[in-house]
Scaffold this motif. Structure first.
Motif, short mmCIF file in Angstrom:
data_model
loop_
_atom_site.label_atom_id
_atom_site.label_comp_id
_atom_site.label_asym_id
_atom_site.label_seq_id
_atom_site.Cartn_x
_atom_site.Cartn_y
_atom_site.Cartn_z
N UNK A 154 1.13 -1.18 0.04
CA UNK A 154 0.00 -0.19 0.08
C UNK A 154 0.99 1.18 0.02
N UNK A 190 -10.94 -0.23 -2.05
CA UNK A 190 -11.28 0.89 -1.06
C UNK A 190 -10.41 2.02 -1.26
N UNK A 191 -10.60 3.42 -0.68
CA UNK A 191 -9.70 4.36 -0.71
C UNK A 191 -10.19 5.37 0.51
N UNK A 192 -9.07 5.35 1.23
CA UNK A 192 -9.05 6.11 2.82
C UNK A 192 -8.55 7.41 2.61
N UNK A 238 -13.62 6.42 4.13
CA UNK A 238 -13.38 5.25 3.30
C UNK A 238 -14.61 5.19 2.27
N UNK A 251 -4.52 6.22 2.01
CA UNK A 251 -4.07 4.85 1.92
C UNK A 251 -4.77 4.13 0.61
N UNK A 274 -11.06 2.34 13.72
CA UNK A 274 -12.15 3.30 13.14
C UNK A 274 -12.65 3.00 12.14
N UNK A 275 -11.87 2.31 11.03
CA UNK A 275 -12.59 1.95 9.82
C UNK A 275 -11.69 0.90 9.18
N UNK A 276 -12.26 0.54 8.22
CA UNK A 276 -11.40 -0.73 7.66
C UNK A 276 -11.20 -0.11 6.15
N UNK A 277 -10.05 -0.53 5.45
CA UNK A 277 -9.77 -0.23 4.01
C UNK A 277 -9.26 -1.64 3.52
N UNK A 300 -7.68 0.85 10.07
CA UNK A 300 -7.30 1.88 10.59
C UNK A 300 -7.65 2.15 12.10
#
Lengths: 136, 136
Positions: free
Chosen positions: A33, A53-55, A87, A107, B27-30, B35
């Motif tokens: 990544x 996905x895009x963070x 995201x 990310x 917090x979230x996933x990618x 994350x």
């Protein structure tokens, strides 16, 4: 080694090394990544990443991301003030924008193009790239 | 859907929902990455992730990461002020610490344990976890 920045990178200092808008710089890598930073202002282009996905993290300013989600919801825009994250799920058409300008961190898998796999015609102010090395 | 936080997450607000130290919240996933955010103070434990790099961003305060790198260099410590990033390469023994306390964001594959694949005896103040849901 590409995964081994010898020293920490200060993001403000890194952001000060370039002025180009919508033209991400790769700060470091985590496995396969990229960690990218970008300065943005005005509108990006509608595009979609089919397979990733895009963070987004907003470092300065405010970012908006217009989304065209599947289902009856249709189009909406999320607002990301400084210090917030979002995201965009794979397969969701989106268009980032920032009326006043912002700095962001992303990310995404190395090689992910800024304009996705499908996109509207790319205007001249958008850099279609997989990211530039910091300092280039 | 796990990859679809409906709204942006403000990291300061997220950090205000817990007090535990060395106990990351997701917090979230990618894709298949988490994350995570954590509050830290004092010393973590020497550990190593054999199969993944680990990304750190300092949101508040200052983080130090002691590293035992291969080669003649031996042990050194990198200092991450607020707003700086560092990637610990896979296979490198490391020990984060923060004398005054810090808040950090991490990016690593879902399921990555906080104490790595090998580690010194884990002291009671360290949460050996793969991350907790935000709000749990």
């Amino acid at each position: 080694m590409i995964n081994e920045p010898k020293q920490p990178v200060d993001l403000k200092t890194a952001l000060s090394t370039f002025e180009a808008l919508w033209s991400p710089r790769i700060v470091t890598r985590v496995n396969d990544y990229d960690v990218r930073i970008a300065k943005v202002a005005g509108e990006h282009v509608w595009h979609v990443h089919e397979n990733t996905d895009e963070f987004f993290l907003v470092l300065e300013g405010e970012l908006r991301i217009a989304l065209r989600e599947p289902g009856p919801g249709g189009e909406r825009t999320v607002v990301l003030p400084r210090g917030s994250v979002f995201v965009v799920p794979r397969g969701v058409e989106h268009k980032p924008s920032s009326a006043e300008g912002a700095s962001i961190m992303m990310f995404e898998p190395t090689g992910t193009p800024t304009v996705g796999d499908r996109h509207d015609p790319v205007p001249g102010h958008i850099d279609a790239t997989t990211g530039h090395a910091l300092g280039s």
